[in-house]
Design a protein around this motif. Structure first.
Motif, PDB file in Angstrom:
ATOM      1  N   LEU A   1     -27.468  13.597  -2.688  1.00 64.36           N
ATOM      2  CA  LEU A   1     -28.818  13.102  -3.399  1.00 64.36           C
ATOM      3  C   LEU A   1     -29.354  12.244  -3.946  1.00 64.36           C
ATOM      4  O   LEU A   1     -28.086  11.206  -4.916  1.00 64.36           O
ATOM      5  CB  LEU A   1     -28.988  14.643  -4.832  1.00 64.36           C
ATOM      6  CG  LEU A   1     -30.369  14.303  -6.264  1.00 64.36           C
ATOM      7  CD1 LEU A   1     -31.608  14.401  -5.713  1.00 64.36           C
ATOM      8  CD2 LEU A   1     -29.659  15.050  -6.794  1.00 64.36           C
ATOM      9  N   ASP A   2     -30.304  11.897  -4.313  1.00 68.53           N
ATOM     10  CA  ASP A   2     -31.267  10.006  -5.060  1.00 68.53           C
ATOM     11  C   ASP A   2     -32.128  10.547  -5.644  1.00 68.53           C
ATOM     12  O   ASP A   2     -33.146  10.971  -4.667  1.00 68.53           O
ATOM     13  CB  ASP A   2     -31.383   8.997  -3.328  1.00 68.53           C
ATOM     14  CG  ASP A   2     -31.143   8.059  -4.398  1.00 68.53           C
ATOM     15  OD1 ASP A   2     -31.434   7.903  -5.319  1.00 68.53           O
ATOM     16  OD2 ASP A   2     -32.002   7.380  -3.348  1.00 68.53           O
ATOM     17  N   LEU A   3     -32.064  10.773  -6.890  1.00 69.05           N
ATOM     18  CA  LEU A   3     -33.385  10.563  -7.791  1.00 69.05           C
ATOM     19  C   LEU A   3     -33.319   9.197  -8.134  1.00 69.05           C
ATOM     20  O   LEU A   3     -32.434   8.915  -8.647  1.00 69.05           O
ATOM     21  CB  LEU A   3     -32.458  11.604  -8.866  1.00 69.05           C
ATOM     22  CG  LEU A   3     -34.196  11.819  -9.497  1.00 69.05           C
ATOM     23  CD1 LEU A   3     -34.802  12.649  -8.733  1.00 69.05           C
ATOM     24  CD2 LEU A   3     -32.809  12.614 -11.245  1.00 69.05           C
TER      25      LEU A   3
ATOM     26  N   VAL B   1     -24.807  18.423  -6.181  1.00 70.05           N
ATOM     27  CA  VAL B   1     -26.736  17.794  -6.720  1.00 70.05           C
ATOM     28  C   VAL B   1     -26.753  19.607  -6.940  1.00 70.05           C
ATOM     29  O   VAL B   1     -28.088  19.593  -7.281  1.00 70.05           O
ATOM     30  CB  VAL B   1     -26.613  18.053  -5.270  1.00 70.05           C
ATOM     31  CG1 VAL B   1     -27.901  18.287  -4.453  1.00 70.05           C
ATOM     32  CG2 VAL B   1     -26.038  16.610  -4.312  1.00 70.05           C
ATOM     33  N   THR B   2     -26.660  21.023  -7.293  1.00 67.29           N
ATOM     34  CA  THR B   2     -26.582  22.029  -7.256  1.00 67.29           C
ATOM     35  C   THR B   2     -27.825  21.862  -8.755  1.00 67.29           C
ATOM     36  O   THR B   2     -28.669  22.564  -8.989  1.00 67.29           O
ATOM     37  CB  THR B   2     -25.948  23.412  -7.448  1.00 67.29           C
ATOM     38  OG1 THR B   2     -26.356  24.386  -7.631  1.00 67.29           O
ATOM     39  CG2 THR B   2     -24.425  23.213  -8.674  1.00 67.29           C
ATOM     40  N   ASN B   3     -27.482  21.071  -9.826  1.00 69.64           N
ATOM     41  CA  ASN B   3     -27.723  20.972 -10.490  1.00 69.64           C
ATOM     42  C   ASN B   3     -28.981  20.187 -10.633  1.00 69.64           C
ATOM     43  O   ASN B   3     -29.896  20.611 -12.026  1.00 69.64           O
ATOM     44  CB  ASN B   3     -26.950  20.277 -11.884  1.00 69.64           C
ATOM     45  CG  ASN B   3     -27.454  20.026 -13.438  1.00 69.64           C
ATOM     46  OD1 ASN B   3     -27.554  21.637 -14.161  1.00 69.64           O
ATOM     47  ND2 ASN B   3     -27.893  18.871 -13.687  1.00 69.64           N
TER      48      ASN B   3
ATOM     49  N   ARG C   1     -32.628  21.895 -12.520  1.00 69.76           N
ATOM     50  CA  ARG C   1     -33.552  20.868 -13.156  1.00 69.76           C
ATOM     51  C   ARG C   1     -35.124  21.401 -13.651  1.00 69.76           C
ATOM     52  O   ARG C   1     -35.985  21.047 -13.973  1.00 69.76           O
ATOM     53  CB  ARG C   1     -34.096  19.164 -13.694  1.00 69.76           C
ATOM     54  CG  ARG C   1     -32.137  19.408 -14.211  1.00 69.76           C
ATOM     55  CD  ARG C   1     -32.224  18.970 -15.792  1.00 69.76           C
ATOM     56  NE  ARG C   1     -30.709  18.155 -16.147  1.00 69.76           N
ATOM     57  CZ  ARG C   1     -30.247  18.530 -17.398  1.00 69.76           C
ATOM     58  NH1 ARG C   1     -30.882  18.964 -18.453  1.00 69.76           N
ATOM     59  NH2 ARG C   1     -29.251  17.689 -17.349  1.00 69.76           N
ATOM     60  N   TYR C   2     -35.151  21.417 -12.024  1.00 73.35           N
ATOM     61  CA  TYR C   2     -37.021  21.729 -11.243  1.00 73.35           C
ATOM     62  C   TYR C   2     -37.407  23.034 -12.038  1.00 73.35           C
ATOM     63  O   TYR C   2     -37.723  23.327 -11.978  1.00 73.35           O
ATOM     64  CB  TYR C   2     -36.879  21.002  -9.974  1.00 73.35           C
ATOM     65  CG  TYR C   2     -37.393  20.522  -9.641  1.00 73.35           C
ATOM     66  CD1 TYR C   2     -38.793  20.238  -9.573  1.00 73.35           C
ATOM     67  CD2 TYR C   2     -36.484  19.639  -9.350  1.00 73.35           C
ATOM     68  CE1 TYR C   2     -39.086  18.552  -9.403  1.00 73.35           C
ATOM     69  CE2 TYR C   2     -36.527  18.615  -8.211  1.00 73.35           C
ATOM     70  CZ  TYR C   2     -37.801  17.760  -8.390  1.00 73.35           C
ATOM     71  OH  TYR C   2     -38.845  16.435  -8.393  1.00 73.35           O
TER      72      TYR C   2
ATOM     73  N   ASP D   1     -43.013  22.437 -15.080  1.00 80.09           N
ATOM     74  CA  ASP D   1     -43.715  23.644 -14.379  1.00 80.09           C
ATOM     75  C   ASP D   1     -44.600  22.442 -13.692  1.00 80.09           C
ATOM     76  O   ASP D   1     -45.562  22.870 -13.711  1.00 80.09           O
ATOM     77  CB  ASP D   1     -44.598  24.704 -15.009  1.00 80.09           C
ATOM     78  CG  ASP D   1     -45.230  24.311 -16.487  1.00 80.09           C
ATOM     79  OD1 ASP D   1     -44.536  22.740 -16.282  1.00 80.09           O
ATOM     80  OD2 ASP D   1     -45.528  25.258 -16.916  1.00 80.09           O
ATOM     81  N   ASP D   2     -44.614  21.205 -13.514  1.00 84.54           N
ATOM     82  CA  ASP D   2     -45.624  20.394 -13.253  1.00 84.54           C
ATOM     83  C   ASP D   2     -45.408  19.493 -11.832  1.00 84.54           C
ATOM     84  O   ASP D   2     -46.379  18.364 -11.130  1.00 84.54           O
ATOM     85  CB  ASP D   2     -44.988  18.888 -14.225  1.00 84.54           C
ATOM     86  CG  ASP D   2     -44.142  18.434 -13.748  1.00 84.54           C
ATOM     87  OD1 ASP D   2     -43.108  19.184 -12.844  1.00 84.54           O
ATOM     88  OD2 ASP D   2     -44.147  17.033 -14.159  1.00 84.54           O
TER      89      ASP D   2
END
Length: 340
Positions: free
Chosen positions: A253-255, A267-269, A273-274, A278-279
């Motif tokens: 994951l690369d945020l 990565v599961t966390n 967060r999503y 709700d945006d």
């Protein structure tokens, strides 16, 4: 009789004394002004001298969208541009301790980004030459080659048809708004040469604008299309447990600009967060011919995408997620082919 001595001053002596006092007063005023001017100059020099690492981090954060905008047009790719910006930032941080006083931080950083983009173009041109069995040493001007890839947006692809000197000059002046002198300093080139490059680049862009765009539509293999559609459907349904079963053990994951994680457990966390916001609403797309989703805010009537997320599979498992939620500037100029 006691003698009395009286001091009598003549008009000329009094005038002389007044003149002397006025001169001294004027000298004092002049000296004060000079000291103030010197103090301001010393303050400015001190401010330059104490350009701290914290200030550098702040400038980098503010300037990052502009750096990306420049690199995207230099390389023809909003995705490659982010890699180049990250590399340029690392170079700037490493060079900072030996950089001495930095009078123009923005110009210094743009120049680092410019040189990093040129290095990237050279590497890419040589890799393409190797892939085509061409002798890399026979590539006369790798950074001035025309990149005719169909995976970049029209505006970016158009810039790629300019030689690098014209491209960089036009981008810096006409896109980013730098002055002729600033462009000359960034490119380390004389003003007459910059003027010539600007003139030729602008003429060529007008010529290209008259040409028809006959680029074929991008395509995605049926298997990848199905995986992408399933991912989007499960995400929009907030079925994150099913999403997690799609992950490979070695998923990355690369945020972008925030954090990087690797491995399913780390990565599961990201999905948790999503689930708390709700945006977002996902739609399947291709970004520069790569599987991705665009994200729109369902709370607004706008159909303009807020950002995109790149996805990569190995077989039927998701191995790479690159989320641009915190780097929304990358959406500008990106080629987005919506598959809905």
């Amino acid at each position: 009789m006691r003698a009395t001595t009286t001091s009598i001053s003549c008009p000329r002596d009094e005038e002389t004394r007044r003149t002397s006092k006025d001169r001294k007063r004027g000298y004092a005023i002049a000296t004060t002004m000079e000291r103030l001017e010197i103090g301001v100059l010393m303050s400015e020099q001190a401010a330059t001298a104490i350009f701290t690492r914290e200030r550098l981090d702040s400038v980098l954060s503010e300037l990052r969208p502009k750096l990306h905008r420049y690199c995207a047009r230099m390389t023809g790719s909003v995705i490659d541009a982010e890699d180049i910006v990250q590399e340029a930032i690392v170079k700037a941080i490493e060079a900072f301790p030996q950089a001495g006083s930095i009078a123009n931080a923005e110009g210094w950083l743009i120049r680092i980004a410019h040189n990093t983009a040129l290095d990237f173009l050279r590497r890419r041109a040589r890799q393409e030459a190797i892939g085509s069995d061409e002798d890399p040493e026979m590539v006369v001007d790798p950074i001035a080659t025309v990149d005719d890839r169909l995976s970049v947006a029209t505006s970016l692809r158009t810039f790629m048809r300019l030689p690098v000197a014209q491209r960089s000059s036009v981008i810096l002046m006409d896109v980013l708004g730098y002055s002729l002198g600033e462009v000359s300093n960034i490119l380390d080139n004389g003003i007459p040469a910059v003027k010539a490059a600007l003139r030729r680049g602008r003429v060529r862009l007008r010529e290209i604008a008259q040409e028809p765009d006959d680029s074929p539509l991008p395509v995605l293999a049926d298997s990848e299309r199905a995986l992408l559609a399933a991912y989007v459907a499960r995400f929009n349904a907030r079925d994150f447990d099913t999403i997690r079963t799609m992950l490979a053990d070695e998923v990355r994951l690369d945020l972008v600009t925030k954090l990087r994680r690797s491995g399913r457990s780390e990565v599961t966390n990201y999905f948790s967060r999503y689930s708390e916001i709700d945006d977002w609403h996902f739609a399947p797309v291709l970004v520069e011919q790569r599987p991705a989703v665009i994200v729109r805010d369902p709370r607004t009537a706008s159909r303009t995408p807020s950002y995109f997320i790149l996805l990569e599979w190995a077989g039927d498992r998701l191995v790479n997620i690159r989320d641009f939620r915190f780097a929304r500037y990358a959406t500008e100029g990106a080629e987005l082919f919506v598959m809905e």
